[in-house]
Design a protein around this motif. Structure first.
Motif, PDB file in Angstrom:
ATOM      1  N   HIS A 140       0.819  -1.215   0.000  1.00 20.37           N
ATOM      2  CA  HIS A 140       0.000   0.000   0.000  1.00 20.37           C
ATOM      3  C   HIS A 140       0.852   1.264   0.000  1.00 20.37           C
ATOM      4  N   ARG A 141       2.068   1.185   0.534  1.00 19.08           N
ATOM      5  CA  ARG A 141       2.969   2.348   0.437  1.00 19.08           C
ATOM      6  C   ARG A 141       3.229   2.690  -1.027  1.00 19.08           C
ATOM      7  N   VAL A 142       3.366   1.652  -1.847  1.00 20.99           N
ATOM      8  CA  VAL A 142       3.548   1.873  -3.288  1.00 20.99           C
ATOM      9  C   VAL A 142       2.366   2.662  -3.844  1.00 20.99           C
ATOM     10  N   HIS A 143       1.165   2.284  -3.430  1.00 21.71           N
ATOM     11  CA  HIS A 143      -0.035   2.954  -3.941  1.00 21.71           C
ATOM     12  C   HIS A 143      -0.043   4.441  -3.613  1.00 21.71           C
ATOM     13  N   HIS A 144       0.552   4.816  -2.495  1.00 28.69           N
ATOM     14  CA  HIS A 144       0.591   6.221  -2.088  1.00 28.69           C
ATOM     15  C   HIS A 144       1.797   6.964  -2.658  1.00 28.69           C
ATOM     16  N   GLY A 145       2.664   6.269  -3.364  1.00 31.77           N
ATOM     17  CA  GLY A 145       3.831   6.916  -3.936  1.00 31.77           C
ATOM     18  C   GLY A 145       3.473   7.790  -5.121  1.00 31.77           C
ATOM     19  N   SER A 146       4.194   8.891  -5.269  1.00 37.45           N
ATOM     20  CA  SER A 146       3.923   9.824  -6.371  1.00 37.45           C
ATOM     21  C   SER A 146       4.932   9.679  -7.512  1.00 37.45           C
ATOM     22  N   GLN A 147       5.889   8.746  -7.370  1.00 33.01           N
ATOM     23  CA  GLN A 147       6.785   8.499  -8.493  1.00 33.01           C
ATOM     24  C   GLN A 147       6.002   7.922  -9.669  1.00 33.01           C
ATOM     25  N   GLU A 148       6.495   8.158 -10.876  1.00 29.52           N
ATOM     26  CA  GLU A 148       5.772   7.737 -12.072  1.00 29.52           C
ATOM     27  C   GLU A 148       5.470   6.244 -12.070  1.00 29.52           C
ATOM     28  N   LYS A 149       6.433   5.430 -11.640  1.00 31.54           N
ATOM     29  CA  LYS A 149       6.217   3.982 -11.697  1.00 31.54           C
ATOM     30  C   LYS A 149       5.246   3.494 -10.622  1.00 31.54           C
ATOM     31  N   TYR A 150       5.006   4.319  -9.608  1.00 36.58           N
ATOM     32  CA  TYR A 150       4.090   3.941  -8.537  1.00 36.58           C
ATOM     33  C   TYR A 150       2.673   4.474  -8.743  1.00 36.58           C
ATOM     34  N   ILE A 151       2.507   5.454  -9.600  1.00 39.56           N
ATOM     35  CA  ILE A 151       1.190   6.061  -9.797  1.00 39.56           C
ATOM     36  C   ILE A 151       0.230   5.045 -10.400  1.00 39.56           C
ATOM     37  N   ASP A 152      -0.970   4.975  -9.829  1.00 41.34           N
ATOM     38  CA  ASP A 152      -2.035   4.079 -10.289  1.00 41.34           C
ATOM     39  C   ASP A 152      -1.619   2.611 -10.229  1.00 41.34           C
ATOM     40  N   LYS A 153      -1.010   2.225  -9.124  1.00 38.92           N
ATOM     41  CA  LYS A 153      -0.639   0.836  -8.890  1.00 38.92           C
ATOM     42  C   LYS A 153      -1.193   0.377  -7.540  1.00 38.92           C
ATOM     43  N   ASN A 154      -1.343  -0.933  -7.401  1.00 35.02           N
ATOM     44  CA  ASN A 154      -1.726  -1.578  -6.141  1.00 35.02           C
ATOM     45  C   ASN A 154      -3.038  -1.023  -5.566  1.00 35.02           C
ATOM     46  N   PHE A 155      -4.119  -1.257  -6.311  1.00 31.38           N
ATOM     47  CA  PHE A 155      -5.434  -0.767  -5.900  1.00 31.38           C
ATOM     48  C   PHE A 155      -6.117  -1.664  -4.872  1.00 31.38           C
ATOM     49  N   GLY A 156      -5.636  -2.883  -4.691  1.00 31.24           N
ATOM     50  CA  GLY A 156      -6.299  -3.830  -3.814  1.00 31.24           C
ATOM     51  C   GLY A 156      -6.512  -3.278  -2.418  1.00 31.24           C
ATOM     52  N   ALA A 157      -7.711  -3.482  -1.864  1.00 35.72           N
ATOM     53  CA  ALA A 157      -8.026  -3.001  -0.520  1.00 35.72           C
ATOM     54  C   ALA A 157      -7.576  -4.006   0.533  1.00 35.72           C
ATOM     55  N   THR A 158      -8.017  -5.248   0.393  1.00 38.11           N
ATOM     56  CA  THR A 158      -7.571  -6.318   1.288  1.00 38.11           C
ATOM     57  C   THR A 158      -6.654  -7.292   0.559  1.00 38.11           C
ATOM     58  N   PHE A 159      -7.037  -7.676  -0.655  1.00 41.35           N
ATOM     59  CA  PHE A 159      -6.277  -8.662  -1.417  1.00 41.35           C
ATOM     60  C   PHE A 159      -5.529  -8.005  -2.574  1.00 41.35           C
ATOM     61  N   ILE A 160      -4.244  -8.268  -2.653  1.00 41.83           N
ATOM     62  CA  ILE A 160      -3.415  -7.671  -3.697  1.00 41.83           C
ATOM     63  C   ILE A 160      -3.412  -8.512  -4.964  1.00 41.83           C
ATOM     64  N   PHE A 161      -3.953  -9.742  -4.894  1.00 38.22           N
ATOM     65  CA  PHE A 161      -3.904 -10.580  -6.101  1.00 38.22           C
ATOM     66  C   PHE A 161      -4.775 -10.033  -7.220  1.00 38.22           C
ATOM     67  N   TRP A 162      -5.736  -9.148  -6.904  1.00 35.82           N
ATOM     68  CA  TRP A 162      -6.491  -8.499  -7.985  1.00 35.82           C
ATOM     69  C   TRP A 162      -5.535  -7.699  -8.871  1.00 35.82           C
ATOM     70  N   ASP A 163      -4.581  -7.014  -8.255  1.00 37.96           N
ATOM     71  CA  ASP A 163      -3.614  -6.227  -9.029  1.00 37.96           C
ATOM     72  C   ASP A 163      -2.725  -7.128  -9.873  1.00 37.96           C
ATOM     73  N   ARG A 164      -2.386  -8.272  -9.346  1.00 39.21           N
ATOM     74  CA  ARG A 164      -1.572  -9.217 -10.125  1.00 39.21           C
ATOM     75  C   ARG A 164      -2.368  -9.747 -11.319  1.00 39.21           C
ATOM     76  N   ILE A 165      -3.656  -9.989 -11.105  1.00 41.64           N
ATOM     77  CA  ILE A 165      -4.510 -10.496 -12.179  1.00 41.64           C
ATOM     78  C   ILE A 165      -4.710  -9.448 -13.264  1.00 41.64           C
ATOM     79  N   PHE A 166      -4.948  -8.190 -12.854  1.00 38.92           N
ATOM     80  CA  PHE A 166      -5.291  -7.136 -13.812  1.00 38.92           C
ATOM     81  C   PHE A 166      -4.108  -6.231 -14.155  1.00 38.92           C
ATOM     82  N   ASP A 167      -2.908  -6.684 -13.855  1.00 36.56           N
ATOM     83  CA  ASP A 167      -1.668  -6.030 -14.283  1.00 36.56           C
ATOM     84  C   ASP A 167      -1.517  -4.611 -13.758  1.00 36.56           C
ATOM     85  N   THR A 168      -1.845  -4.407 -12.489  1.00 33.54           N
ATOM     86  CA  THR A 168      -1.615  -3.099 -11.871  1.00 33.54           C
ATOM     87  C   THR A 168      -0.732  -3.237 -10.625  1.00 33.54           C
ATOM     88  N   TYR A 169      -0.004  -4.340 -10.546  1.00 32.51           N
ATOM     89  CA  TYR A 169       0.840  -4.568  -9.365  1.00 32.51           C
ATOM     90  C   TYR A 169       2.240  -4.004  -9.570  1.00 32.51           C
TER      91      TYR A 169
END
Length: 310
Positions: free
Chosen positions: A206-235
């Motif tokens: 979740h720290r990644v999700h709050h990062g403002s670096q370009e590679k971190y923007i719009d990543k790791n949207f999962g609230a409880t489970f992060i595997f959604w991001d792995r499935i939908f390529d936002t990890y």
């Protein structure tokens, strides 16, 4: 043959109080514990001289959080009525079985992923979420920064309600989902064992999700489970320390009104200045990144600050 799960009786509207009493008010019970843990983190941070807190930003987080509790209490009856009304319409209504918390939580988290993702990809919904990202320090108090208009996003969870879960289960799951996100807002918990990092939205993820670096923007949207991001390529893994905040940080860090509504104010201003319906639509529902890029491009063209142009 009678199905003990489906086809449960309707809940009379005049018996809404039974649902309200049956759904434990987990968030209200948890508030004192959350405040205590935040205070402990603040003291430890002060003793260790860590740059994890800013007094004005923390004050802003607390004021935003208090306002969020008040707004939540104010809309609770309306949300309760709406969920019960939908429940009564469904012929596949589920009876109150506590084991249904498990599938409901998983499905709820799937829609949380998409609600969260849309809140980053469309500016109108970003205005209901930017509050949470406006902090430039990452600590437990950030979990209090919940927009006063975030309840608009209940529309994304209508499909969950339409699946027929009992309203008590639905509201219990929604509270558990919110409470889970408290502990991930800290710098003190580093990376956890690999299998946990693979499944859950941990503090590192979740720290990644709050990062403002370009590679971190719009990543790791999962609230409880992060595997959604792995499935939908936002990890994105945490491989460098995030720089927190938004791309253009706010100045009034302790003003809860400004924290909550500065983006909506910008949208209204941009729409007024925009020419044509297509451009107005873009400034309301376009990507926040594309809106910012357009403003920066026009600012360079006219040699002015981005906020002075549309």
């Amino acid at each position: 043959m009678f199905d003990p799960l489906f086809g449960a009786p309707e809940i009379p509207i005049d018996k809404l109080w039974t649902v309200e009493q049956g759904a434990p008010n987990l968030i209200l019970w948890a508030v004192p514990i959350m405040i205590l843990l935040t205070a402990i983190e603040m003291v430890v941070t002060y003793i260790q001289e860590k740059p994890y807190y800013d007094k004005w930003e923390t004050l802003g987080s607390v004021l935003v959080g208090l306002g969020s509790l008040v707004v939540g209490a104010g809309v609770k009856l309306g949300l309760l009525y709406g969920v019960v009304w939908l429940y009564n319409l469904l012929p596949w209504r589920m009876a109150l079985q506590w084991w249904t918390l498990v599938p409901c939580y998983l499905i709820f988290d799937f829609f949380s992923y998409w609600a969260h993702r849309v809140s980053h990809e469309q500016r109108f919904w970003w205005a209901t979420h930017i509050v949470h990202h406006s902090g430039e320090y990452y600590n437990l108090s950030v979990s209090f920064r919940l927009s006063w208009i975030q309840n608009l996003k209940i529309i994304f969870f209508v499909p969950v309600a339409l699946m027929g879960f009992h309203p008590i289960v639905f509201f219990t799951v929604s509270q558990l989902a919110v409470l889970f996100q408290f502990w991930v807002h800290t710098e003190y918990i580093k990376k956890l064992p690999r299998w946990i990092e693979f499944i859950f939205a941990t503090p590192s993820n979740h720290r990644v999700h709050h990062g403002s670096q370009e590679k971190y923007i719009d990543k790791n949207f999962g609230a409880t489970f992060i595997f959604w991001d792995r499935i939908f390529d936002t990890y994105e893994p945490e491989d460098e320390r995030p720089i927190y905040g938004i791309t253009t940080n706010i100045e009034q860090k302790a003003n809860p009104i400004h924290i909550n509504f500065h983006e909506l104010t910008d949208i209204i201003r941009d729409v007024r200045k925009a020419k044509g319906l297509r451009e107005k639509w873009f400034y309301v529902f376009g990507s926040p990144i594309k809106v910012a890029e357009k403003k920066q491009q026009m600012a360079r063209q006219f040699s002015v600050e981005p906020e002075q142009v549309v």
